[in-house]
Design a protein around this motif. Structure first.
Motif, PDB file in Angstrom:
ATOM      1  N   UNK A 191       4.550   5.010 -12.173  1.00 19.76           N
ATOM      2  CA  UNK A 191       3.298   4.255 -12.144  1.00 19.76           C
ATOM      3  C   UNK A 191       2.980   3.665 -13.510  1.00 19.76           C
ATOM      4  N   UNK A 192       3.450   4.304 -14.566  1.00 21.92           N
ATOM      5  CA  UNK A 192       3.205   3.811 -15.924  1.00 21.92           C
ATOM      6  C   UNK A 192       4.352   2.968 -16.455  1.00 21.92           C
ATOM      7  N   UNK A 193       5.533   3.144 -15.911  1.00 19.57           N
ATOM      8  CA  UNK A 193       6.707   2.440 -16.429  1.00 19.57           C
ATOM      9  C   UNK A 193       6.599   0.933 -16.247  1.00 19.57           C
ATOM     10  N   UNK A 194       6.217   0.487 -15.064  1.00 22.55           N
ATOM     11  CA  UNK A 194       6.160  -0.948 -14.811  1.00 22.55           C
ATOM     12  C   UNK A 194       5.234  -1.671 -15.774  1.00 22.55           C
ATOM     13  N   UNK A 195       3.964  -1.283 -15.913  1.00 24.38           N
ATOM     14  CA  UNK A 195       3.094  -2.067 -16.798  1.00 24.38           C
ATOM     15  C   UNK A 195       3.570  -2.085 -18.249  1.00 24.38           C
ATOM     16  N   UNK A 196       4.080  -0.966 -18.735  1.00 27.11           N
ATOM     17  CA  UNK A 196       4.554  -0.929 -20.120  1.00 27.11           C
ATOM     18  C   UNK A 196       5.742  -1.857 -20.337  1.00 27.11           C
ATOM     19  N   UNK A 197       6.721  -1.790 -19.443  1.00 24.78           N
ATOM     20  CA  UNK A 197       7.909  -2.648 -19.555  1.00 24.78           C
ATOM     21  C   UNK A 197       7.552  -4.114 -19.304  1.00 24.78           C
ATOM     22  N   UNK A 237       2.412   7.703  -3.830  1.00 26.24           N
ATOM     23  CA  UNK A 237       1.617   7.611  -5.054  1.00 26.24           C
ATOM     24  C   UNK A 237       1.803   8.860  -5.906  1.00 26.24           C
ATOM     25  N   UNK A 238       1.809  10.029  -5.274  1.00 23.25           N
ATOM     26  CA  UNK A 238       1.996  11.281  -6.007  1.00 23.25           C
ATOM     27  C   UNK A 238       3.365  11.321  -6.687  1.00 23.25           C
ATOM     28  N   UNK A 239       4.389  10.852  -6.001  1.00 19.75           N
ATOM     29  CA  UNK A 239       5.731  10.825  -6.584  1.00 19.75           C
ATOM     30  C   UNK A 239       5.773   9.878  -7.774  1.00 19.75           C
ATOM     31  N   UNK A 240       5.211   8.669  -7.605  1.00 21.30           N
ATOM     32  CA  UNK A 240       5.182   7.707  -8.706  1.00 21.30           C
ATOM     33  C   UNK A 240       4.414   8.256  -9.901  1.00 21.30           C
ATOM     34  N   UNK A 241       3.298   8.905  -9.639  1.00 21.13           N
ATOM     35  CA  UNK A 241       2.503   9.491 -10.725  1.00 21.13           C
ATOM     36  C   UNK A 241       3.274  10.614 -11.426  1.00 21.13           C
ATOM     37  N   UNK A 242       3.938  11.460 -10.646  1.00 23.08           N
ATOM     38  CA  UNK A 242       4.648  12.610 -11.204  1.00 23.08           C
ATOM     39  C   UNK A 242       5.884  12.207 -12.002  1.00 23.08           C
ATOM     40  N   UNK A 243       6.539  11.125 -11.598  1.00 16.66           N
ATOM     41  CA  UNK A 243       7.767  10.707 -12.278  1.00 16.66           C
ATOM     42  C   UNK A 243       7.532   9.695 -13.389  1.00 16.66           C
ATOM     43  N   UNK A 244       6.299   9.224 -13.520  1.00 17.39           N
ATOM     44  CA  UNK A 244       6.002   8.234 -14.545  1.00 17.39           C
ATOM     45  C   UNK A 244       6.248   6.805 -14.110  1.00 17.39           C
ATOM     46  N   UNK A 296       0.858  -1.180   0.000  1.00 15.97           N
ATOM     47  CA  UNK A 296       0.000   0.000   0.000  1.00 15.97           C
ATOM     48  C   UNK A 296       0.893   1.228   0.000  1.00 15.97           C
ATOM     49  N   UNK A 297       0.627   2.143  -0.895  1.00 14.28           N
ATOM     50  CA  UNK A 297       1.408   3.371  -0.966  1.00 14.28           C
ATOM     51  C   UNK A 297       0.724   4.475  -0.177  1.00 14.28           C
TER      52      UNK A 297
END
Length: 66
Positions: free
Chosen positions: A41-47, A32-39, A26-27
């Motif tokens: 949150x999107x990097x893991x699923x794409x890779x 969560x805001x840091x992950x969202x701001x730095x990308x 749990x974040x």
């Protein structure tokens, strides 16, 4: 969906991509805001999707029985 919950699969992915942050736990709102701001949150699923397709399913041109 099973693959992102399978510890062996995630371990193999992490071995190949050690710098990518794996999902987990749990974040806090700030995390969560840091992950969202730095990308992140999107990097893991794409890779992970690309890695999974290449390493688990194989090339899309692969034909069964050949």
């Amino acid at each position: 969906m099973w693959s992102v919950q399978d510890k062996a699969t995630l371990s193999r992915f992490h071995h190949d991509h050690p710098k990518i942050i794996l999902p987990g736990g749990i974040q806090s709102p700030i995390e969560k805001a840091i992950d969202d701001a730095t990308g992140a949150a999107e990097e893991f699923p794409l890779k992970f999707i690309q890695w999974f397709n290449d390493n688990i399913w194989g090339p899309p041109t692969l034909e069964a029985g050949k």
